[in-house]
Design an enzyme around this catalytic site. Sequence first.
Site, short mmCIF file in Angstrom:
data_model
loop_
_atom_site.label_atom_id
_atom_site.label_comp_id
_atom_site.label_asym_id
_atom_site.label_seq_id
_atom_site.Cartn_x
_atom_site.Cartn_y
_atom_site.Cartn_z
N ASN A 9 0.86 -1.19 0.00
CA ASN A 9 0.00 0.00 0.00
C ASN A 9 0.89 1.24 0.00
OD1 ASN A 9 -1.59 2.23 0.91
ND2 ASN A 9 -3.16 0.79 1.55
N ASP A 11 -0.20 4.43 -0.12
CA ASP A 11 -0.91 5.63 0.33
C ASP A 11 -0.02 6.58 1.11
OD1 ASP A 11 -3.21 4.59 -0.78
OD2 ASP A 11 -4.15 4.08 1.14
N HIS A 12 0.85 6.02 1.97
CA HIS A 12 1.61 6.87 2.87
C HIS A 12 2.70 7.68 2.17
CE1 HIS A 12 -0.31 5.58 6.60
NE2 HIS A 12 -0.44 4.41 6.02
N ARG A 20 3.12 18.74 2.09
CA ARG A 20 3.68 19.99 1.55
C ARG A 20 3.02 20.40 0.24
NH1 ARG A 20 8.70 21.51 3.70
NH2 ARG A 20 8.45 23.34 2.36
N HIS A 45 -5.89 3.53 -1.64
CA HIS A 45 -7.21 3.84 -1.09
C HIS A 45 -7.61 5.23 -1.57
CE1 HIS A 45 -9.91 4.18 2.79
NE2 HIS A 45 -10.57 4.43 1.66
N ARG A 47 -9.84 7.84 -0.89
CA ARG A 47 -10.77 8.26 0.16
C ARG A 47 -11.67 9.39 -0.34
NH1 ARG A 47 -9.39 6.80 5.78
NH2 ARG A 47 -10.96 8.38 6.25
N ARG A 51 -7.45 12.74 1.12
CA ARG A 51 -6.36 13.19 1.98
C ARG A 51 -4.98 12.73 1.51
NH1 ARG A 51 -7.50 10.12 7.62
NH2 ARG A 51 -9.49 11.17 7.29
N HIS A 52 -4.94 11.70 0.68
CA HIS A 52 -3.64 11.27 0.14
C HIS A 52 -3.75 10.93 -1.35
CE1 HIS A 52 -5.47 7.44 1.32
NE2 HIS A 52 -5.21 7.64 2.61
N GLU A 72 -8.91 0.29 -2.84
CA GLU A 72 -9.81 0.35 -1.69
C GLU A 72 -10.71 1.57 -1.82
OE1 GLU A 72 -6.77 -1.63 1.61
OE2 GLU A 72 -7.07 0.55 1.57
N THR A 102 -7.15 6.57 10.46
CA THR A 102 -7.07 5.44 9.52
C THR A 102 -8.31 4.60 9.72
OG1 THR A 102 -5.68 3.61 8.75
CG2 THR A 102 -5.80 3.96 11.14
N THR A 103 -8.51 3.60 8.88
CA THR A 103 -9.71 2.78 8.97
C THR A 103 -9.77 2.08 10.32
OG1 THR A 103 -9.53 2.40 6.59
CG2 THR A 103 -11.07 1.02 7.80
N GLU A 153 -11.07 -9.48 3.12
CA GLU A 153 -9.82 -9.11 3.77
C GLU A 153 -10.12 -8.94 5.25
OE1 GLU A 153 -6.29 -5.71 3.82
OE2 GLU A 153 -7.52 -5.99 2.01
N HIS A 216 -4.02 -4.50 8.00
CA HIS A 216 -4.20 -3.39 8.93
C HIS A 216 -3.31 -3.57 10.16
CE1 HIS A 216 -6.27 0.38 9.78
NE2 HIS A 216 -6.10 0.07 11.04
N GLY A 217 -2.29 -2.73 10.23
CA GLY A 217 -1.39 -2.74 11.38
C GLY A 217 -0.32 -3.81 11.32
N GLY A 238 1.14 -1.39 4.37
CA GLY A 238 1.60 -0.10 3.88
C GLY A 238 2.43 0.69 4.86
N GLN A 239 1.82 1.11 5.96
CA GLN A 239 2.46 2.07 6.85
C GLN A 239 3.82 1.58 7.35
OE1 GLN A 239 3.04 2.20 10.38
NE2 GLN A 239 3.70 4.34 10.35
#
Length: 263
Positions: A9, A11-12, A20, A45, A47, A51-52, A72, A102-103, A153, A216-217, A238-239
């Site tokens: 992922n 996204d980050h 910025r 994702h 959204r 936001r990203h 997503e 986050t979700t 998932e 997730h996580g 991802g993160q």
Amino acid sequence: MNTMKLGVNIDHVAVLREARQVNDPDILNALNVACMNGADQITIHLREDRRHIQDIDVKNIMMHSTLPINLECSINKEILNIVSEFKPHRATLVPEKREEVTTEGGLDVFTYEDEVSFAIEQLHDAIIPVSLFIDPTIEAVEKSKELGAEMVELHTGLFSNLFAMLNSSLPYSNHSVKELELPRYELSSRLEKSIEDIKLSAKRANEIGLEVAAGHGLNYHNVHEMMKIQEIVELNIGQSIIARSVFSGLADAVKEMKRLTIR
């Protein structure tokens, strides 16, 4: 020897860019590095609040990716129309609240049964396979099958929080999970139950013909627990990969996570 599919992922990377509001880091650079260093699919994702990931990102990623795209999205009609137009390799329906960081949990396939059913029908009309991002319960798995999804998932957020509260510095940080500030024996017991819930849900999904992913996580420290569950065929992470890349570079971060998905 076999490996789980690794969905990276990105996204980050877009989160850093949007901080910025310049095209640095470039999301397409991240896409290329992930594709060349062990990712099996790219997960993003779109959204509602953008936001990203932006609409133009989806278009560019779809155009340039050499790997399948797992997009997503919420069950919002506007978003579904956009996803139907882009035609990703798979759409994963997720819950979404604008105020959340986050979700926060799985999609409520019971309260929003009609909306989820409509979303699946629309995506199927666009010839897009559907996965539902759900809490790891037998009931949610069976409802997902009833609604017509091809895949689920399993939301691993509770497992990941319990693992981190037991095995990391999280309890001593500003981000400690307040409701999990419990004695270690209680955390251990809850962690065991959360793993068992994921196992049972994955097994039931497999029995009724659903493919099973998890996410997730998940990170470099806890992913080994998911590797023990044979019914899970894909992880979306991802993160932790992007966080690791700050110190090691994205190529090495993806390679290391891919190495950990070898059974």
